[in-house]
Design an enzyme around this catalytic site. Structure first.
Site, short mmCIF file in Angstrom:
data_model
loop_
_atom_site.label_atom_id
_atom_site.label_comp_id
_atom_site.label_asym_id
_atom_site.label_seq_id
_atom_site.Cartn_x
_atom_site.Cartn_y
_atom_site.Cartn_z
N ASP A 115 -6.33 1.87 3.61
CA ASP A 115 -4.89 1.21 4.07
C ASP A 115 -4.06 2.12 2.52
OD1 ASP A 115 -3.94 -0.29 5.66
OD2 ASP A 115 -5.77 -2.26 4.53
N HIS B 224 0.42 -0.96 -0.24
CA HIS B 224 -0.06 -0.21 0.10
C HIS B 224 0.74 1.08 0.45
CE1 HIS B 224 -3.69 -2.22 0.44
NE2 HIS B 224 -3.15 -3.14 1.68
#
Length: 370
Positions: free
Chosen positions: A269, A95
């Site tokens: 995220d 991420h």
């Protein structure tokens, strides 16, 4: 290959990147699996279970120092950056489009990093993200129900309603794996469910799948504003693989939300799809925006680590095996889906979306593999 599995140290993260079955499988392929002591405790997997399957149990430092490939669940955090090195592959959720510090650490260390969340099949499916999207989607409806209780600051509505009292209105933004699982759970709790997306074909699929019991809306700023204004629970499940999530819900939309409404941002995220989103933890999961509450835990599936560990490793094991058997370069050459997960190599970004997020240059995956 020497494969290392360290214990996850992110707050309230009980998942582990492998199961005893996975250790046994890799050992059968003549790989060495090194597991940190206690790594499986949160998932109900004992050290003895790992040892019996063929793993070597050791310390965190030894796992990082000895392994040629590290497999994890969550991204490396600051306390782990000093372990990163050039001659090592790390295979985990990254991420990076929402995490500049980690991006810089991976580039500085020249680590070869492959991201679970951008491994992508030719049909667009994300096989290593899907199991956790299923978990997070189902959890989002439960979180909405839980924080609707009055003593948590919620509306005080029983989301299923009772005879003579209507159920809660649930609005889900994004009709992917997480969104469809959120809808499934909300419907199971008898909620009034609306799903919003830009993909009309996907909305048609869900309309057929749920037998018309879910309302569908084409996504525009206007339709989102109208829908969330009447919602008791809003679930943000927007995803652009590898890229920062667009902010589809503005501060003004949230400021005028129903008092006591609960807003769950599964996309946290990747930066979140609500303008007011900032990451929270399982220890302190919600915060107020106006008269609404936002739930934005960045590792939602970590709250149910037993289920999440087994669901994740069921999906990752075949890819781990390919990398271990062939080496990461040949595995990526042979498997285009896996190559799309390649994100950093030798101090360079190989994911254009991450590069765009931070204004960094990038090279193509093909260049990295040459």
């Amino acid at each position: 290959m020497r494969i290392g599995i360290p214990k996850e140290i992110k707050s309230q993260e009980g998942r582990v990147a492998i199961t005893p079955a996975g250790v046994h499988h890799l050992s059968q392929h003549e790989h060495t699996v090194i597991v940190e002591r206690g790594a499986g405790d949160g998932s109900g997997i004992t050290d003895e279970a790992f040892r019996a399957a063929g793993a070597t149990l050791t310390t965190a430092d030894a796992v990082w120092d000895q392994a040629e490939m590290i497999i994890k669940v969550k991204e490396p955090i600051a306390a782990e950056y000093h372990h990163l090195r050039e001659d090592q592959v790390i295979f985990t959720y990254l991420h990076l489009a929402a995490d500049k510090a980690q991006t810089d650490a991976l580039l500085a260390s020249k680590t070869t990093a492959i991201a679970y969340e951008t491994v992508q099949l030719p049909n667009g499916a994300l096989p290593l993200l899907s199991p956790m999207s299923e978990v997070a989607g189902r959890m989002s409806a439960l979180a909405g129900a839980f924080y609707s209780f009055r003593h948590f600051g919620g509306s005080g509505k029983l989301i299923a309603g009772v005879v003579g009292c209507p159920p809660s209105k649930v609005v889900i933004i994004g009709a992917g794996v997480a969104g469809s699982n959120a809808a499934q759970m909300a419907l199971g709790m008898r909620c009034d469910v609306t799903i919003i997306d830009v993909n009309l074909a996907r909305l048609a699929e869900l309309d057929a799948e749920f037998g018309g019991r879910v309302k569908t809306l084409y996504s525009t700023a206007f339709s989102i504003h109208e829908a969330v204004a009447e919602a008791d629970i809003v679930v943000g499940s927007v995803l652009i693989p590898g890229a920062r999530t667009p902010k589809l819900v503005t501060h003004d939309m949230m400021a005028s939300a129903r008092p006591g409404s609960v807003w769950v941002d599964i996309a946290v995220d990747q930066g979140g799809c609500f303008e007011d989103t900032h990451p929270t933890t399982h220890l302190d999961p919600v915060y107020p925006v106006g008269q609404a509450m936002v739930y934005a835990v960045a590792n939602m599936p970590g709250a149910v680590p037993h289920t999440s560990t087994y669901a994740l490793t069921n999906a990752t094991l075949s890819y781990v095996t390919q990398i271990a058997n062939k080496g990461w370069k040949q595995a990526c050459r042979d498997n285009v889906a896996l190559s799309k997960g390649l994100t950093t190599h030798e101090g360079k970004l190989t994911n254009a979306a991450v590069a765009q997020a931070w204004g960094y240059p990038s090279i193509s995956v093909e260049e990295a593999l040459t």
